[in-house]
Motif scaffolding. Structure first.
Motif, PDB file in Angstrom:
ATOM      1  N   ASP A 195      -5.430  10.454  -4.405  1.00 32.08           N
ATOM      2  CA  ASP A 195      -6.669   9.784  -4.024  1.00 32.08           C
ATOM      3  C   ASP A 195      -7.133   8.740  -5.040  1.00 32.08           C
ATOM      4  OD1 ASP A 195      -7.355  11.640  -5.923  1.00 32.08           O
ATOM      5  OD2 ASP A 195      -8.960  12.557  -4.766  1.00 32.08           O
TER       6      ASP A 195
ATOM      7  N   ASN B 251      -9.900   1.576   1.247  1.00 33.64           N
ATOM      8  CA  ASN B 251     -10.361   2.841   1.812  1.00 33.64           C
ATOM      9  C   ASN B 251     -10.356   3.879   0.701  1.00 33.64           C
ATOM     10  OD1 ASN B 251     -10.923   5.158   3.198  1.00 33.64           O
ATOM     11  ND2 ASN B 251      -9.315   4.920   4.721  1.00 33.64           N
TER      12      ASN B 251
ATOM     13  N   THR C  89     -11.533   6.815   0.697  1.00 28.68           N
ATOM     14  CA  THR C  89     -11.348   8.191   1.168  1.00 28.68           C
ATOM     15  C   THR C  89     -10.092   8.346   2.021  1.00 28.68           C
ATOM     16  OG1 THR C  89     -12.732   7.774   3.105  1.00 28.68           O
ATOM     17  CG2 THR C  89     -13.836   8.608   1.132  1.00 28.68           C
ATOM     18  N   PHE C  90      -9.090   7.516   1.773  1.00 22.11           N
ATOM     19  CA  PHE C  90      -7.898   7.513   2.633  1.00 22.11           C
ATOM     20  C   PHE C  90      -7.196   8.862   2.697  1.00 22.11           C
ATOM     21  CE2 PHE C  90      -5.978   6.817  -1.434  1.00 22.11           C
ATOM     22  CZ  PHE C  90      -4.657   7.226  -1.336  1.00 22.11           C
TER      23      PHE C  90
ATOM     24  N   ASP D 164      -8.828  11.126   5.408  1.00 24.47           N
ATOM     25  CA  ASP D 164      -8.728  10.712   6.804  1.00 24.47           C
ATOM     26  C   ASP D 164      -7.594  11.457   7.499  1.00 24.47           C
ATOM     27  OD1 ASP D 164     -10.719   8.933   6.217  1.00 24.47           O
ATOM     28  OD2 ASP D 164      -9.429   7.167   6.205  1.00 24.47           O
TER      29      ASP D 164
ATOM     30  N   LEU E 249      -4.674  10.984   9.779  1.00 17.74           N
ATOM     31  CA  LEU E 249      -3.832   9.903  10.278  1.00 17.74           C
ATOM     32  C   LEU E 249      -3.519  10.097  11.750  1.00 17.74           C
ATOM     33  CD1 LEU E 249      -1.228   9.505   7.401  1.00 17.74           C
ATOM     34  CD2 LEU E 249      -2.962   7.855   8.043  1.00 17.74           C
TER      35      LEU E 249
ATOM     36  N   TYR F 226      -0.616   5.074   5.071  1.00 17.21           N
ATOM     37  CA  TYR F 226      -2.016   4.823   4.712  1.00 17.21           C
ATOM     38  C   TYR F 226      -2.334   3.320   4.710  1.00 17.21           C
ATOM     39  CZ  TYR F 226      -2.096   9.726   3.393  1.00 17.21           C
ATOM     40  OH  TYR F 226      -2.013  11.095   3.412  1.00 17.21           O
TER      41      TYR F 226
ATOM     42  N   GLU G  51      -2.628   2.286   8.315  1.00 15.17           N
ATOM     43  CA  GLU G  51      -3.899   2.734   8.867  1.00 15.17           C
ATOM     44  C   GLU G  51      -5.037   1.806   8.426  1.00 15.17           C
ATOM     45  OE1 GLU G  51      -6.701   6.694   9.085  1.00 15.17           O
ATOM     46  OE2 GLU G  51      -5.724   6.194   7.191  1.00 15.17           O
TER      47      GLU G  51
ATOM     48  N   ASN H  80      -7.266  -0.118  11.206  1.00 17.65           N
ATOM     49  CA  ASN H  80      -8.723   0.024  11.301  1.00 17.65           C
ATOM     50  C   ASN H  80      -9.408  -1.339  11.279  1.00 17.65           C
ATOM     51  OD1 ASN H  80      -8.622   2.807  11.502  1.00 17.65           O
ATOM     52  ND2 ASN H  80      -8.864   3.126   9.301  1.00 17.65           N
TER      53      ASN H  80
END
Length: 178
Positions: A112, A141, A143-144, A147, A149, A160, A163, A167
């Motif tokens: 993270d 992001n 807080t990836f 999330d 997926l 990631y 994604e 988004n």
């Protein structure tokens, strides 16, 4: 003898027609999405090796480009064109060479603290070339890792990062297509 002559004429005609259709194809369907990587050698981290190495850079960028085109094209109305220019990419994860001794730091460790980041500019034009929408974005992001997926991305390389772009595409372009 006549059979051979007619066969050759038929084959020649078919080849000519196929050639004409192939020549007309690019004009009929020009791509709606164009992805450009501006000076990728200067990107923060887009390669598949330790910082300072470009090993795998082209493969990663090609993978991202194919993903973006496949996801963005359905969002862009026929006749419009979206051009996305990336000016920096920092992929999720980092190389920690001490974790893979003897392997040259080939394993990307995703934590993270190593968040995905991308800087880009975009321009959406209509069929006359008039600008519908344009701007710059700094995608990130924090807080990836929290999330969930989408199932289609879970086993993908660069999941990631894909994604993050997906988004953004949904936020900016999903309402264009009706």
């Amino acid at each position: 003898m006549k059979t051979i002559r007619y066969t050759l004429i038929a084959l020649l005609g078919a080849a000519t027609m196929g050639g004409l259709r192939a020549a007309d194809a690019p004009n009929a369907a020009s791509p709606r999405v164009d992805v450009v990587f501006s000076h990728p050698e200067k990107f923060t981290d887009a390669a598949r090796d330790q910082r300072g190495s470009d090993f795998g850079l082209d493969q990663n960028l090609d993978d991202l480009k194919q993903f973006i085109v496949s996801r963005a094209e359905p969002m862009i109305p026929q006749g419009d064109k979206l051009t996305i220019t990336f000016t920096d990419i920092d992929l999720a994860g980092e190389y920690e060479p001490w974790r893979t001794p003897g392997r040259g730091g080939e394993a990307r460790i995703v934590k993270d603290i190593y968040i995905p980041r991308m800087d880009l500019s975009f321009k959406l034009t209509d069929q006359t070339g008039a600008v519908i929408k344009e701007g710059t974005r700094h995608l990130t992001n924090m807080t990836f890792m929290m999330d969930i997926l989408p199932a289609t991305l879970r086993s993908e390389p660069l999941a990631y990062d894909k994604e993050l772009v997906l988004n953004w595409l949904r936020d900016d372009f999903s309402k264009l297509r009706k």
